[in-house]
Design an enzyme around this catalytic site. Sequence first.
Site, PDB file in Angstrom:
ATOM      1  N   ASP A 289      52.358  40.247  40.535  1.00 43.24           N
ATOM      2  CA  ASP A 289      51.966  41.142  41.625  1.00 43.24           C
ATOM      3  C   ASP A 289      53.137  41.936  42.196  1.00 43.24           C
ATOM      4  OD1 ASP A 289      49.450  40.187  41.277  1.00 43.24           O
ATOM      5  OD2 ASP A 289      49.265  39.190  43.208  1.00 43.24           O
TER       6      ASP A 289
ATOM      7  N   CYS B 232      38.203  43.516  35.451  1.00 42.94           N
ATOM      8  CA  CYS B 232      38.632  44.266  36.620  1.00 42.94           C
ATOM      9  C   CYS B 232      39.675  45.268  36.185  1.00 42.94           C
ATOM     10  CB  CYS B 232      39.170  43.339  37.692  1.00 42.94           C
ATOM     11  SG  CYS B 232      40.832  42.807  37.354  1.00 42.94           S
TER      12      CYS B 232
ATOM     13  N   ARG C 297      42.653  46.359  50.189  1.00 44.99           N
ATOM     14  CA  ARG C 297      42.273  44.991  49.788  1.00 44.99           C
ATOM     15  C   ARG C 297      43.364  43.994  50.143  1.00 44.99           C
ATOM     16  NH1 ARG C 297      42.040  44.560  43.989  1.00 44.99           N
ATOM     17  NH2 ARG C 297      41.965  42.398  44.638  1.00 44.99           N
TER      18      ARG C 297
ATOM     19  N   LYS D 203      46.883  37.019  51.602  1.00 42.62           N
ATOM     20  CA  LYS D 203      45.497  37.157  51.127  1.00 42.62           C
ATOM     21  C   LYS D 203      45.172  36.074  50.096  1.00 42.62           C
ATOM     22  CE  LYS D 203      44.676  40.288  47.723  1.00 42.62           C
ATOM     23  NZ  LYS D 203      43.989  39.670  46.572  1.00 42.62           N
ATOM     24  N   ASN D 204      46.079  35.883  49.136  1.00 39.80           N
ATOM     25  CA  ASN D 204      45.776  34.966  48.039  1.00 39.80           C
ATOM     26  C   ASN D 204      45.825  33.495  48.455  1.00 39.80           C
ATOM     27  OD1 ASN D 204      45.362  37.148  46.436  1.00 39.80           O
ATOM     28  ND2 ASN D 204      47.275  36.962  45.277  1.00 39.80           N
TER      29      ASN D 204
ATOM     30  N   ARG E  88      39.286  39.513  32.643  1.00 40.95           N
ATOM     31  CA  ARG E  88      39.724  38.337  33.402  1.00 40.95           C
ATOM     32  C   ARG E  88      38.756  37.191  33.134  1.00 40.95           C
ATOM     33  NH1 ARG E  88      42.384  40.367  39.036  1.00 40.95           N
ATOM     34  NH2 ARG E  88      43.102  38.222  39.089  1.00 40.95           N
TER      35      ARG E  88
HETATM   36  C1  UD1 Z   1      45.735  35.023  40.987  1.00 44.30           C
HETATM   37  C2  UD1 Z   1      45.993  36.024  42.087  1.00 44.30           C
HETATM   38  C3  UD1 Z   1      46.561  37.296  41.505  1.00 44.30           C
HETATM   39  C4  UD1 Z   1      47.795  36.982  40.698  1.00 44.30           C
HETATM   40  C5  UD1 Z   1      47.497  35.911  39.655  1.00 44.30           C
HETATM   41  C6  UD1 Z   1      48.716  35.446  38.866  1.00 44.30           C
HETATM   42  C7  UD1 Z   1      44.313  35.539  43.755  1.00 44.30           C
HETATM   43  C8  UD1 Z   1      43.099  35.996  44.449  1.00 44.30           C
HETATM   44  N1  UD1 Z   1      44.731  36.313  42.754  1.00 44.30           N
HETATM   45  O1  UD1 Z   1      44.759  35.573  40.114  1.00 44.30           O
HETATM   46  O2  UD1 Z   1      46.895  38.162  42.579  1.00 44.30           O
HETATM   47  O3  UD1 Z   1      48.193  38.161  40.038  1.00 44.30           O
HETATM   48  O4  UD1 Z   1      46.942  34.750  40.303  1.00 44.30           O
HETATM   49  O5  UD1 Z   1      49.684  34.959  39.728  1.00 44.30           O
HETATM   50  O6  UD1 Z   1      44.914  34.542  44.084  1.00 44.30           O
HETATM   51  N2  UD1 Z   1      42.937  33.220  32.424  1.00 44.30           N
HETATM   52  C9  UD1 Z   1      42.142  32.854  31.347  1.00 44.30           C
HETATM   53  N3  UD1 Z   1      41.058  32.056  31.585  1.00 44.30           N
HETATM   54  C10 UD1 Z   1      40.750  31.613  32.847  1.00 44.30           C
HETATM   55  C11 UD1 Z   1      41.578  31.989  33.936  1.00 44.30           C
HETATM   56  C12 UD1 Z   1      42.670  32.803  33.685  1.00 44.30           C
HETATM   57  O7  UD1 Z   1      42.375  33.249  30.208  1.00 44.30           O
HETATM   58  O8  UD1 Z   1      39.751  30.888  32.998  1.00 44.30           O
HETATM   59  C13 UD1 Z   1      44.088  34.113  32.190  1.00 44.30           C
HETATM   60  C14 UD1 Z   1      43.906  35.463  32.873  1.00 44.30           C
HETATM   61  O9  UD1 Z   1      43.160  36.353  32.059  1.00 44.30           O
HETATM   62  C15 UD1 Z   1      45.317  35.933  33.045  1.00 44.30           C
HETATM   63  C16 UD1 Z   1      46.058  34.636  33.328  1.00 44.30           C
HETATM   64  O10 UD1 Z   1      45.227  33.578  32.821  1.00 44.30           O
HETATM   65  O11 UD1 Z   1      45.789  36.479  31.856  1.00 44.30           O
HETATM   66  C17 UD1 Z   1      46.387  34.416  34.799  1.00 44.30           C
HETATM   67  O12 UD1 Z   1      45.227  34.256  35.527  1.00 44.30           O
HETATM   68  P1  UD1 Z   1      45.167  33.384  36.853  1.00 44.30           P
HETATM   69  O13 UD1 Z   1      46.458  32.650  37.074  1.00 44.30           O
HETATM   70  O14 UD1 Z   1      43.917  32.596  36.796  1.00 44.30           O
HETATM   71  O15 UD1 Z   1      45.082  34.505  37.947  1.00 44.30           O
HETATM   72  P2  UD1 Z   1      43.992  34.666  39.062  1.00 44.30           P
HETATM   73  O16 UD1 Z   1      43.710  33.340  39.681  1.00 44.30           O
HETATM   74  O17 UD1 Z   1      42.854  35.453  38.516  1.00 44.30           O
END
Ligand code: UD1
Length: 430
Positions: free
Chosen positions: A319, A129, A411, A31-32, A134
């Site tokens: 995850d 979420c 999902r 999915k990701n 996030r």
């Molecule tokens: C993606 C995955 C999710 C997985 C995660 C970490 C998808 C759809 N989802 O989520 O399943 O658990 O990677 O491997 O691919 N953060 C900030 N600012 C930002 C962006 C992120 O502070 O602009 C923080 C987030 O709050 C979190 C951390 O960085 O604490 C990790 O986030 P990120 O790696 O961006 O995860 P996702 O892309 O949301």
Amino acid sequence: MQKGCVKMDTDRYIVDGQHRLEGQVWVHGAKNAALPILAASLLCDGCEIENCPDLSDIRAAENILRHLGCRTAWDEDSNGQKVLSVIPAPAAVWDIPDALMQQMRSSIVFLGAIVARCGRAKLSYPGGCELGPRPIDLHLSSLKKLGVQILEEGNELVCSVPHKLHGAKITLPFPSVGATENIMIAATLAEGETVICNAAREPEIVDLAGFLNACGARIRLCSDGTIAICGVPKLHGCRYRVIPDRIVTVTYLCCCMTATGEVTVRGAQPQHLGAVLPVLEEMGAQLHTDGNDIHLRCKAPLRAANTISTMPYPGFPTDALAPVMAVACYAQGSTIFVENIFQDRFKQAWQLCRMGADIHAEGRVAVVRGPQQLHGTKVQCTDLRGGAALVVAALGAQGRTEIEQIHHILRGYEKLDQTLRTLGAAIVRK
Ligand code: UD1
């Protein structure tokens, strides 16, 4: 909420535990990996995504693509695997309505694609979420460096590109998966070179680069965590195969550990699970990998693992924490989990405790004391992986578990109940 979702909310899994699992299952596409590839497909000249999982998050992405004027169609290849085709239309629509944004948090990954395609974008803030806040500050500050002007008007992001997208050097303070994806997609069509330092290195990032390069992009991934993207004027189409889902793979293996048995997970990529498979072995699984097959044999008793700390790839994936936590409930000794990525990743702990688990969670740390013989009861999914953990727990529990709110599980897991039934599990969806 759509009509279909209302029905899904009332669906539940009924699991009668302690049926030994035996046989083989094929793991579906990730999915990701598929989600950012679908967002990136907006920029190319039509594509066919092989091994695309049929999940509610993927359907949400498909709804966004259709709203943006693309045509999408599902088909099956000669092996019976799903193929999703996307045929883009002229770039006339650049907004994503709030209802579509809220269906899936990762809809933010469409931002880079829409600004690259239309030179502007309007979408609502994805908000928090079930895993806690996030933020998207890294997505926004990085896109600004590429030449995107962003106004935050209430809950809306209004973006424009006054001149042209241009390359930039971007150093991420944290290797965010979503921010890396947004930058990669937008920079593909920018003028000049973009360099992302401290970029995410997850296999899904490699897959997105593979897809974009197959469409004519020039993206180079370096082993030091740097990604260099040389902008190209346009992309052509391609047929691309999505990588297998590493978290679904882990979940199937965890199911076999609590239920006991002997299972082969086929079509997997064990090299993506370098931080997880040794933990499962430490807990008592006998593992054997053979190419794309992972063979697991497990009979009780299980043992506690050393402290498990989640980290960006190649560390232990956040995850995978919840399904492994469910296994730890049955293991002799205490397993300590430290969650370093999201704030609110232990919601399933309370549900597991209702089944008889002994878990103490506070802040980023959870201590699971075992072994406990869990028993069936009524529990609710709190989020996607937390929901999967309840299935893992229920398969080893005494008696019947009713798992509610399974729309969370849908999902990310395609036909989980059917797949587990083929292995001998007593699980039905009602
Ligand atoms: C993606 C995955 C999710 C997985 C995660 C970490 C998808 C759809 N989802 O989520 O399943 O658990 O990677 O491997 O691919 N953060 C900030 N600012 C930002 C962006 C992120 O502070 O602009 C923080 C987030 O709050 C979190 C951390 O960085 O604490 C990790 O986030 P990120 O790696 O961006 O995860 P996702 O892309 O949301």
